[in-house]
Motif scaffolding. Structure first.
Motif, PDB file in Angstrom:
ATOM      1  N   LYS A   1      -6.045   4.639  -9.211  1.00 54.51           N
ATOM      2  CA  LYS A   1      -6.849   3.414  -8.946  1.00 54.51           C
ATOM      3  C   LYS A   1      -7.098   3.080  -7.242  1.00 54.51           C
ATOM      4  O   LYS A   1      -6.061   3.391  -6.704  1.00 54.51           O
ATOM      5  CB  LYS A   1      -6.372   2.236  -9.877  1.00 54.51           C
ATOM      6  CG  LYS A   1      -7.201   0.960  -9.574  1.00 54.51           C
ATOM      7  CD  LYS A   1      -6.736  -0.235 -10.384  1.00 54.51           C
ATOM      8  CE  LYS A   1      -7.627  -1.361 -10.160  1.00 54.51           C
ATOM      9  NZ  LYS A   1      -7.087  -2.638 -10.917  1.00 54.51           N
ATOM     10  N   ASN A   2      -8.279   3.044  -6.981  1.00 52.84           N
ATOM     11  CA  ASN A   2      -8.663   2.504  -5.749  1.00 52.84           C
ATOM     12  C   ASN A   2      -8.523   3.644  -4.592  1.00 52.84           C
ATOM     13  O   ASN A   2      -8.178   3.511  -3.547  1.00 52.84           O
ATOM     14  CB  ASN A   2      -7.804   1.417  -5.111  1.00 52.84           C
ATOM     15  CG  ASN A   2      -8.083   0.220  -5.945  1.00 52.84           C
ATOM     16  OD1 ASN A   2      -9.154  -0.255  -6.112  1.00 52.84           O
ATOM     17  ND2 ASN A   2      -6.955  -0.713  -6.462  1.00 52.84           N
ATOM     18  N   VAL A   3      -8.775   4.730  -4.993  1.00 54.31           N
ATOM     19  CA  VAL A   3      -8.853   6.007  -4.270  1.00 54.31           C
ATOM     20  C   VAL A   3     -10.445   6.502  -4.338  1.00 54.31           C
ATOM     21  O   VAL A   3     -10.770   6.731  -5.696  1.00 54.31           O
ATOM     22  CB  VAL A   3      -8.057   7.111  -4.285  1.00 54.31           C
ATOM     23  CG1 VAL A   3      -8.612   8.268  -3.296  1.00 54.31           C
ATOM     24  CG2 VAL A   3      -6.646   6.658  -3.930  1.00 54.31           C
TER      25      VAL A   3
ATOM     26  N   GLY B   1      -8.293  -0.245  -1.821  1.00 53.04           N
ATOM     27  CA  GLY B   1      -7.504  -1.397  -2.637  1.00 53.04           C
ATOM     28  C   GLY B   1      -6.163  -0.704  -2.690  1.00 53.04           C
ATOM     29  O   GLY B   1      -5.913   0.295  -2.231  1.00 53.04           O
ATOM     30  N   PRO B   2      -5.467  -1.755  -3.377  1.00 49.11           N
ATOM     31  CA  PRO B   2      -3.989  -1.368  -3.597  1.00 49.11           C
ATOM     32  C   PRO B   2      -3.839  -0.010  -4.529  1.00 49.11           C
ATOM     33  O   PRO B   2      -4.533   0.062  -5.684  1.00 49.11           O
ATOM     34  CB  PRO B   2      -3.324  -2.597  -4.248  1.00 49.11           C
ATOM     35  CG  PRO B   2      -4.444  -3.365  -4.731  1.00 49.11           C
ATOM     36  CD  PRO B   2      -5.640  -3.083  -3.939  1.00 49.11           C
ATOM     37  N   VAL B   3      -3.020   1.034  -4.018  1.00 49.23           N
ATOM     38  CA  VAL B   3      -2.842   2.283  -4.860  1.00 49.23           C
ATOM     39  C   VAL B   3      -1.445   2.154  -5.563  1.00 49.23           C
ATOM     40  O   VAL B   3      -0.356   1.941  -4.878  1.00 49.23           O
ATOM     41  CB  VAL B   3      -2.860   3.440  -3.880  1.00 49.23           C
ATOM     42  CG1 VAL B   3      -2.531   4.769  -4.849  1.00 49.23           C
ATOM     43  CG2 VAL B   3      -4.347   3.404  -3.358  1.00 49.23           C
ATOM     44  N   ALA B   4      -1.378   2.616  -6.983  1.00 46.67           N
ATOM     45  CA  ALA B   4      -0.253   2.705  -7.680  1.00 46.67           C
ATOM     46  C   ALA B   4      -0.331   4.117  -8.176  1.00 46.67           C
ATOM     47  O   ALA B   4      -1.168   4.262  -9.174  1.00 46.67           O
ATOM     48  CB  ALA B   4       0.152   1.475  -8.653  1.00 46.67           C
ATOM     49  N   LEU B   5       0.888   4.784  -7.981  1.00 49.16           N
ATOM     50  CA  LEU B   5       0.639   6.261  -8.646  1.00 49.16           C
ATOM     51  C   LEU B   5       1.397   6.430  -9.756  1.00 49.16           C
ATOM     52  O   LEU B   5       2.645   5.448 -10.148  1.00 49.16           O
ATOM     53  CB  LEU B   5       1.431   7.206  -7.888  1.00 49.16           C
ATOM     54  CG  LEU B   5       0.897   7.379  -6.224  1.00 49.16           C
ATOM     55  CD1 LEU B   5       1.716   8.201  -5.449  1.00 49.16           C
ATOM     56  CD2 LEU B   5      -0.401   7.828  -6.352  1.00 49.16           C
TER      57      LEU B   5
ATOM     58  N   PRO C   1      -3.451   8.541   3.117  1.00 50.72           N
ATOM     59  CA  PRO C   1      -1.847   8.148   3.434  1.00 50.72           C
ATOM     60  C   PRO C   1      -2.081   6.781   2.461  1.00 50.72           C
ATOM     61  O   PRO C   1      -3.148   5.955   2.648  1.00 50.72           O
ATOM     62  CB  PRO C   1      -1.842   7.681   4.861  1.00 50.72           C
ATOM     63  CG  PRO C   1      -3.318   7.698   5.193  1.00 50.72           C
ATOM     64  CD  PRO C   1      -4.121   8.394   4.424  1.00 50.72           C
ATOM     65  N   ILE C   2      -1.213   6.699   1.696  1.00 49.89           N
ATOM     66  CA  ILE C   2      -1.057   5.378   0.858  1.00 49.89           C
ATOM     67  C   ILE C   2      -0.436   4.414   1.566  1.00 49.89           C
ATOM     68  O   ILE C   2       0.923   4.477   1.891  1.00 49.89           O
ATOM     69  CB  ILE C   2      -0.332   5.705  -0.631  1.00 49.89           C
ATOM     70  CG1 ILE C   2      -1.063   6.774  -1.438  1.00 49.89           C
ATOM     71  CG2 ILE C   2      -0.209   4.458  -1.596  1.00 49.89           C
ATOM     72  CD1 ILE C   2      -0.175   7.382  -2.417  1.00 49.89           C
ATOM     73  N   MET C   3      -1.078   3.358   1.693  1.00 49.87           N
ATOM     74  CA  MET C   3      -0.672   2.278   2.577  1.00 49.87           C
ATOM     75  C   MET C   3      -0.525   0.878   1.934  1.00 49.87           C
ATOM     76  O   MET C   3      -1.221   0.751   0.877  1.00 49.87           O
ATOM     77  CB  MET C   3      -1.706   1.844   3.963  1.00 49.87           C
ATOM     78  CG  MET C   3      -1.863   3.162   4.654  1.00 49.87           C
ATOM     79  SD  MET C   3      -0.631   4.002   5.542  1.00 49.87           S
ATOM     80  CE  MET C   3      -0.442   2.752   6.889  1.00 49.87           C
ATOM     81  N   PRO C   4       0.341  -0.023   2.315  1.00 51.76           N
ATOM     82  CA  PRO C   4       0.342  -1.319   1.795  1.00 51.76           C
ATOM     83  C   PRO C   4      -1.131  -1.798   2.034  1.00 51.76           C
ATOM     84  O   PRO C   4      -1.860  -1.670   2.739  1.00 51.76           O
ATOM     85  CB  PRO C   4       1.330  -1.954   2.477  1.00 51.76           C
ATOM     86  CG  PRO C   4       2.157  -1.224   3.202  1.00 51.76           C
ATOM     87  CD  PRO C   4       1.226   0.183   3.553  1.00 51.76           C
ATOM     88  N   TRP C   5      -1.634  -2.899   0.876  1.00 57.94           N
ATOM     89  CA  TRP C   5      -2.808  -3.253   0.857  1.00 57.94           C
ATOM     90  C   TRP C   5      -2.659  -4.839   0.839  1.00 57.94           C
ATOM     91  O   TRP C   5      -2.069  -5.337  -0.072  1.00 57.94           O
ATOM     92  CB  TRP C   5      -3.625  -2.934  -0.336  1.00 57.94           C
ATOM     93  CG  TRP C   5      -5.060  -3.041  -0.104  1.00 57.94           C
ATOM     94  CD1 TRP C   5      -5.838  -4.317  -0.737  1.00 57.94           C
ATOM     95  CD2 TRP C   5      -6.039  -2.345   0.422  1.00 57.94           C
ATOM     96  NE1 TRP C   5      -7.117  -4.034  -0.381  1.00 57.94           N
ATOM     97  CE2 TRP C   5      -7.292  -2.996   0.279  1.00 57.94           C
ATOM     98  CE3 TRP C   5      -5.858  -1.094   1.094  1.00 57.94           C
ATOM     99  CZ2 TRP C   5      -8.301  -2.343   0.725  1.00 57.94           C
ATOM    100  CZ3 TRP C   5      -7.188  -0.672   1.716  1.00 57.94           C
ATOM    101  CH2 TRP C   5      -8.414  -1.431   1.432  1.00 57.94           C
ATOM    102  N   HIS C   6      -3.243  -5.411   1.905  1.00 56.22           N
ATOM    103  CA  HIS C   6      -3.097  -6.792   1.902  1.00 56.22           C
ATOM    104  C   HIS C   6      -4.422  -7.482   1.704  1.00 56.22           C
ATOM    105  O   HIS C   6      -5.356  -7.218   2.470  1.00 56.22           O
ATOM    106  CB  HIS C   6      -2.463  -7.270   3.472  1.00 56.22           C
ATOM    107  CG  HIS C   6      -1.215  -6.642   3.591  1.00 56.22           C
ATOM    108  ND1 HIS C   6      -0.239  -7.232   3.083  1.00 56.22           N
ATOM    109  CD2 HIS C   6      -0.769  -5.853   4.329  1.00 56.22           C
ATOM    110  CE1 HIS C   6       0.946  -6.515   3.345  1.00 56.22           C
ATOM    111  NE2 HIS C   6       0.436  -5.564   4.478  1.00 56.22           N
ATOM    112  N   GLU C   7      -4.595  -8.568   0.869  1.00 61.40           N
ATOM    113  CA  GLU C   7      -5.955  -8.983   0.818  1.00 61.40           C
ATOM    114  C   GLU C   7      -6.005 -10.354   1.179  1.00 61.40           C
ATOM    115  O   GLU C   7      -5.089 -10.956   1.619  1.00 61.40           O
ATOM    116  CB  GLU C   7      -6.002  -9.061  -0.862  1.00 61.40           C
ATOM    117  CG  GLU C   7      -6.215  -7.869  -1.546  1.00 61.40           C
ATOM    118  CD  GLU C   7      -6.719  -7.877  -2.947  1.00 61.40           C
ATOM    119  OE1 GLU C   7      -7.342  -8.807  -3.498  1.00 61.40           O
ATOM    120  OE2 GLU C   7      -6.303  -6.890  -3.796  1.00 61.40           O
TER     121      GLU C   7
END
Length: 157
Positions: A51-53, A86-90, A151-157
Motif C-alpha cells: 500500500k502507498n507505493v 503514503g505510509p508503507v507497511a510491508l 526507500p521506505i521512510m516514516p510518513w508524517h501527515e
C-alpha cells in the motif's frame, strides 16, 4: 489441440496482470498517415501488495495500421520511477524476503508472446523496495531494463 490449449493458456496468463495501469498521458514520436502515430505512453500503477507505493512507467507503443489493429510488436524500450505516496507497511512475506522477484505489473506488448513486466525486490539491509522493468518473449527476451528504488521512510501527515 495441445498447441491451441497452450496458446489459450498463454493469453489468459498475460491477461491476468498483477496490476492494471492507468494512462497518464502520451506523446507522439512518429507521424503515421494510416493508423495511430507511434508514441510514448506514460502509465501509473499501484503495487498490489504494498500500500502507498505507486510506479510510473513510460513505454514505446507502435502505431500504424498494425499497431491500430493490435498486431504490432512494441519495442523493449521502457523507463520506470516508483515513489512512496503514503505510509508503507510491508507484509511478512515481503519483509522476510519470500516475495523476491514477484511480478507486480505485466503489460502485453505484442499479439501473443511478448510482454513488459515489473518485478519487486526487497532490500532489507537498506529498507528499500526495488522495482525492475524488463521485456521478455517466449523465445528471446531483451537485456533492456530500467530500475527504480523506493526507500521506505516514516510518513508524517
Amino acid at each position: 489441440m495441445k498447441i491451441y490449449k497452450s496458446i489459450i493458456v498463454s493469453i489468459v496468463m498475460m491477461a491476468s496482470a498483477a496490476a492494471h495501469a492507468e494512462e497518464i498521458g502520451s506523446v507522439d514520436t512518429v507521424f503515421k498517415l494510416f493508423g495511430p502515430d507511434h508514441k510514448i505512453v506514460v502509465e501509473a500503477f499501484d503495487d498490489p501488495e504494498v500500500k502507498n507505493v505507486t510506479c510510473y512507467i513510460s513505454r514505446a507503443k507502435t502505431g500504424g495500421i498494425k499497431g491500430g489493429l493490435g498486431l504490432a510488436e512494441d519495442t523493449s524500450d521502457a523507463a520506470i520511477s516508483c515513489q512512496q505516496v503514503g505510509p508503507v507497511a510491508l507484509s511478512d512475506k515481503i519483509a522476510q524476503g519470500k516475495a523476491q522477484g514477484e511480478v507486480v505489473f505485466r503489460q502485453r506488448t505484442s499479439l501473443i508472446f511478448k510482454k513488459l513486466q515489473v518485478v519487486r525486490f526487497y532490500d532489507a539491509k537498506r529498507h528499500a523496495l526495488v522495482y525492475l522493468s524488463y521485456s521478455d518473449k517466449v523465445v528471446e527476451g531483451s537485456p533492456k531494463n530500467a530500475l527504480s528504488a523506493v526507500p521506505i521512510m516514516p510518513w508524517h501527515e
